[in-house]
Design a protein around this motif. Structure first.
Motif, PDB file in Angstrom:
ATOM      1  N   SER A  96       0.776  -1.262   0.068  1.00 36.34           N
ATOM      2  CA  SER A  96       0.146   0.210   0.005  1.00 36.34           C
ATOM      3  C   SER A  96       0.697   1.259  -0.049  1.00 36.34           C
ATOM      4  CB  SER A  96      -0.904   0.245   1.243  1.00 36.34           C
ATOM      5  OG  SER A  96      -1.462   1.140   1.411  1.00 36.34           O
ATOM      6  N   ASP A 134       2.760  -1.571   4.216  1.00 37.46           N
ATOM      7  CA  ASP A 134       2.059  -0.250   4.283  1.00 37.46           C
ATOM      8  C   ASP A 134       3.500   0.689   3.965  1.00 37.46           C
ATOM      9  OD1 ASP A 134       1.231   2.321   4.495  1.00 37.46           O
ATOM     10  OD2 ASP A 134       0.168   2.054   6.590  1.00 37.46           O
ATOM     11  N   GLU A 137      10.131  13.258  -2.928  1.00 35.54           N
ATOM     12  CA  GLU A 137      11.460  13.781  -2.164  1.00 35.54           C
ATOM     13  C   GLU A 137      12.368  12.655  -1.853  1.00 35.54           C
ATOM     14  OE1 GLU A 137       8.567  14.800  -1.362  1.00 35.54           O
ATOM     15  OE2 GLU A 137       8.278  16.992  -1.654  1.00 35.54           O
ATOM     16  N   ASP A 190       4.740  15.612   7.026  1.00 36.19           N
ATOM     17  CA  ASP A 190       3.755  14.825   7.486  1.00 36.19           C
ATOM     18  C   ASP A 190       3.774  14.730   9.105  1.00 36.19           C
ATOM     19  OD1 ASP A 190       2.424  13.525   5.458  1.00 36.19           O
ATOM     20  OD2 ASP A 190       4.264  12.573   5.038  1.00 36.19           O
ATOM     21  N   ILE A 199       1.555   7.038  10.305  1.00 36.08           N
ATOM     22  CA  ILE A 199       1.601   8.317   9.677  1.00 36.08           C
ATOM     23  C   ILE A 199       0.301   8.945   9.704  1.00 36.08           C
ATOM     24  CG2 ILE A 199       2.032   9.713   7.522  1.00 36.08           C
ATOM     25  CD1 ILE A 199       4.404   8.217   8.672  1.00 36.08           C
TER      26      ILE A 199
HETATM   27  C1  WT7 Z   1       2.700  12.097   0.828  1.00 37.03           C
HETATM   28  C2  WT7 Z   1       3.840  12.023  -0.300  1.00 37.03           C
HETATM   29  C3  WT7 Z   1       5.310   7.977  -2.115  1.00 37.03           C
HETATM   30  C4  WT7 Z   1       4.857   7.711  -3.270  1.00 37.03           C
HETATM   31  C5  WT7 Z   1       3.295   8.341  -3.268  1.00 37.03           C
HETATM   32  C6  WT7 Z   1       2.984   9.785  -2.845  1.00 37.03           C
HETATM   33  C7  WT7 Z   1       1.505  10.704   1.903  1.00 37.03           C
HETATM   34  C8  WT7 Z   1       2.538   8.313   1.323  1.00 37.03           C
HETATM   35  C9  WT7 Z   1       2.059   6.871   2.604  1.00 37.03           C
HETATM   36  C10 WT7 Z   1       1.709   5.894   3.687  1.00 37.03           C
HETATM   37  C11 WT7 Z   1       0.665   7.675   4.906  1.00 37.03           C
HETATM   38  C12 WT7 Z   1       1.306   8.293   2.831  1.00 37.03           C
HETATM   39  C13 WT7 Z   1       2.222  11.366   3.071  1.00 37.03           C
HETATM   40  C14 WT7 Z   1       3.326  12.059   2.094  1.00 37.03           C
HETATM   41  N1  WT7 Z   1       1.700   9.294   2.125  1.00 37.03           N
HETATM   42  N2  WT7 Z   1       2.664   7.162   1.571  1.00 37.03           N
HETATM   43  N3  WT7 Z   1       2.084   4.647   3.369  1.00 37.03           N
HETATM   44  N4  WT7 Z   1       0.923   6.307   5.053  1.00 37.03           N
HETATM   45  N5  WT7 Z   1       0.928   8.490   4.263  1.00 37.03           N
HETATM   46  O1  WT7 Z   1       4.097  10.601  -3.017  1.00 37.03           O
HETATM   47  O2  WT7 Z   1       2.954  12.419  -4.094  1.00 37.03           O
HETATM   48  O3  WT7 Z   1       5.329  12.627  -2.801  1.00 37.03           O
HETATM   49  O4  WT7 Z   1       3.278  12.128  -1.519  1.00 37.03           O
HETATM   50  O5  WT7 Z   1       2.016  11.146   0.710  1.00 37.03           O
HETATM   51  O6  WT7 Z   1       1.514  12.551   3.479  1.00 37.03           O
HETATM   52  O7  WT7 Z   1       3.886  12.956   2.741  1.00 37.03           O
HETATM   53  P1  WT7 Z   1       4.049  12.081  -2.984  1.00 37.03           P
END
Ligand code: WT7
Length: 630
Positions: free
Chosen positions: A368, A394, A400, A484, A496
């Motif tokens: 996920s 998860d 970044e 976050d 998270i």
């Molecule tokens: C943001 C980053 C990482 C690739 C896809 C998104 C949220 C991402 C999770 C998770 C909770 C998550 C955060 C993060 N996020 N994965 N497993 N559990 N929140 O990349 O578009 O750069 O977004 O996605 O808030 O900061 P992105």
């Protein structure tokens, strides 16, 4: 030699080594790649700059670690399985040998069009193997790719072309999505009215009519005619940029996150093999689009560096029906399946009937990514897809971070619903309170930072290093700030909690509220707007916009639809507000700052105990907002 972790104690052991002797740890892992010249020093860093260098003065080409290094051992193995949008169309199986030829040949095409090392090339393509070939061909010649999700509008595309001063665009005539055919080249043409490139190469996919501009636009297949499939990889430095990927932040226009070559290569392969416990021969499927970082790191680079078979799916989860994912899993005997909570929730809404015709017994690991996964979705995924025998990883990370930062190691780290669990080796997390004080020990909640460099981290934001510094390295001194919120529970496990800044996450797509507001404000009758996220059953967060408009001669319904179209045109359909409320004013403090806290609460459905409203310029407006809530 494999760097796979096999036991929980092995994980703790590796983690410890990665903290006490990070350079030795990463040197050992990096040694298994193909380097033209080994590095002089593993790491040089300063988070003030920021200035981070991994594998200093190492010379390489990332595609040599995918191809040259491995062709003798697994040249005949399938690199990419491609499943088209329409299940009745023929799928494709591309071996490593074939992919190597395709990449070399397309590298020669790029060179023949005058594209050189360091030039930027935009890739605006559907999910077809040519998109992966395009990325790797850029890497092969040392050009910097910037993949733009093909759902972005002409205007968003033009912004990116201008920002990175792209020399070429690689695209397609059209794109199949479910039962729709979407114009792609036409969007490129529109973008090029406001920007310019020397070359456009168009891959034929849908066969729809396109206009080709003489001297600028070329058909992909015609470009290949008479072009050699041999190419000697360009030499690049460890710290030469591999790609730019635009992402949204809390302010301004999307910024170009820059990832460099050596560290990104080492980290994506290492994290891929470990998190998913990939074994040779397994079929791995990540449902992301290559327009996002997940597609870069875990459809293309990580899996191909690991010699994996990676499945690329062109379509959508609900076409021809809501059983498509499960049909594809059975068709190819997928072993590791990696998707987003929003997709899980959308399919959950169809019940278990669409799953019944399928066995899903090839599955070993479920993943996920993209947003917090709620417990209910986690359990549904675990029970109905994983049949209570597949661990869920998860994975928390960001554009970044380049690679997965916090995640269970499949089958090794005990999981807990909604917890990303523990950091991967090399990832030194830190929870801070609002004053930047580190909160040590367990059972704490605060803002998530990372206090030590990891190989695949962001190096800069394209063309504006100060923005990188301000956004990530200035909030808390000496640390990378993720944006976050996080909780570390009594077991030391990380959960998270979501963004603490003005970034919202809609169906796993990251959006800046300011960016959506700016798009809304482009509508000539909009005077001012404020955008917040609110909990949405399927999307995770929905977009709620409060707008002040000139309503003369307009019905609210007309105006709302026009505003949605405006946002679609400026950013893309993914940024369309779910709810738009026309208001006569916004809750502002005397200094003119919008009190978003109140707007967020109202959007969530909270109408009482809105907190202190005494500093508001006009408290009456809150009542109006509550009464008119959508
Ligand atoms: C943001 C980053 C990482 C690739 C896809 C998104 C949220 C991402 C999770 C998770 C909770 C998550 C955060 C993060 N996020 N994965 N497993 N559990 N929140 O990349 O578009 O750069 O977004 O996605 O808030 O900061 P992105």
């Amino acid at each position: 030699m494999s760097d796979r972790i096999h036991t929980l104690s092995g994980y703790f052991h590796e983690y410890q080594k990665s903290v006490t002797e990070p350079e030795k740890f990463w040197a050992r892992i990096a040694d298994s790649f193909h380097w033209q010249k080994r590095w002089d020093q593993v790491l040089e860093w300063d988070f003030e700059g920021p200035d981070v260098k991994w594998f200093v003065n190492g010379k390489l080409n990332i595609t040599e670690s995918i191809f040259e290094k491995n062709l003798f051992t697994h040249g005949d193995r399938t690199a990419i399985i491609w499943e088209p949008n329409d299940p009745n169309e023929e799928s494709r199986n591309i071996t490593y040998k074939q992919l190597y030829k395709d990449v070399c040949q397309f590298a020669n095409v790029l060179l023949s069009k005058g594209i050189q090392k360091g030039d930027r090339v935009i890739i605006y393509m559907p999910m077809i193997p040519e998109a992966a070939v395009a990325m790797l061909a850029c890497a092969r010649i040392g050009a910097i790719h910037s993949v733009v999700f093909a759902g972005f509008s002409a205007s968003a595309l033009a912004d990116r072309i201008v920002d990175c001063e792209a020399k070429a665009i690689l695209t397609s005539d059209g794109n199949f999505r479910g039962n729709k055919k979407i114009a792609v080249k036409a969007v490129v043409d529109e973008a090029l009215e406001k920007s310019s490139v020397d070359t456009v190469i168009v891959c034929k996919r849908t066969g729809q009519d396109v206009i080709m501009k003489e001297g600028r636009d070329y058909w992909w297949s015609e470009c290949l005619e008479g072009i050699s499939t041999d190419h000697k990889a360009e030499t690049v430095d460890s710290e030469d940029p591999l790609f730019i990927l635009y992402t949204s932040g809390s302010t301004g226009k999307p910024k170009g996150v820059v990832h460099t070559t050596g560290g990104y290569m080492v980290y994506t392969k290492y994290s891929f093999e470990n998190v998913f416990q990939y074994s040779p021969g397994d079929v791995y499927w990540c449902t992301a689009d290559i327009g996002w970082i997940t597609g870069h790191s875990y459809i293309v680079y990580g899996p191909l560096l690991a010699g994996a078979t990676t499945l690329m799916f062109e379509g959508v989860p609900t076409f021809p029906d809501a059983g498509r994912f499960w049909a594809v899993i059975d068709k190819y005997k997928v072993n590791q399946f990696y998707t987003a909570p929003t997709a899980i929730r959308a399919l959950q809404a169809h019940g278990t009937e669409p799953i019944e015709p399928y066995s899903l017994d090839s599955l070993k690991v479920l993943g996920s990514v993209g947003e917090p996964i709620n417990e209910e979705a986690w359990r549904w995924y675990y029970t109905h897809i994983g049949k209570s025998r597949c661990p869920i990883v998860d994975t928390w990370w960001q554009t970044e971070t380049g690679g997965i930062m916090v995640s269970p190691i499949a089958g090794i780290t005990p999981t807990k619903p909604a917890y990303a669990t523990l950091p991967l080796p090399g990832v030194q997390l830190c929870i801070v309170n609002a004053d930047g004080k580190e909160l040590t020990g367990n059972s704490v909640e605060g803002n998530l930072c990372i206090k030590f460099p990891w190989p695949s981290m962001i190096r800069t934001t394209w063309g504006d290093h100060d923005r990188c510094k301000q956004t990530y390295f200035s909030t808390y001194k000496g640390m990378y700030f993720t944006g976050d919120g996080v909780k570390r529970d009594h077991d030391g496990y990380y959960r998270i909690l979501g963004r603490v800044d003005d970034v919202i996450n809609v169906s796993g797509h990251r959006m800046g509220t300011a960016e959506v507001e700016n798009a809304i404000n482009e509508h000539p009758l909009v005077i001012e707007s404020a955008v917040v996220g609110y909990p949405h059953e399927v999307k995770g967060q929905g977009i709620y916009a409060y707008v002040i408009c000139d309503m003369t001669n307009r019905t609210e319904e007309n105006l709302v639809n026009e505003i949605k179209d405006t946002v679609s045109k400026i950013i893309g359909p993914i940024a369309k507000p779910d709810k738009i409320q026309v208001v006569s004013g916004l809750p502002k403090t005397r200094s003119g700052k919008i009190m978003r806290r109140i707007l967020r609460k109202v959007a969530e459905g909270v109408t009482e105990n809105l907190g202190d409203t005494s500093t508001l310029l006009d408290p009456e407006v809150v009542k109006e907002i509550i009464d008119g809530r959508k």
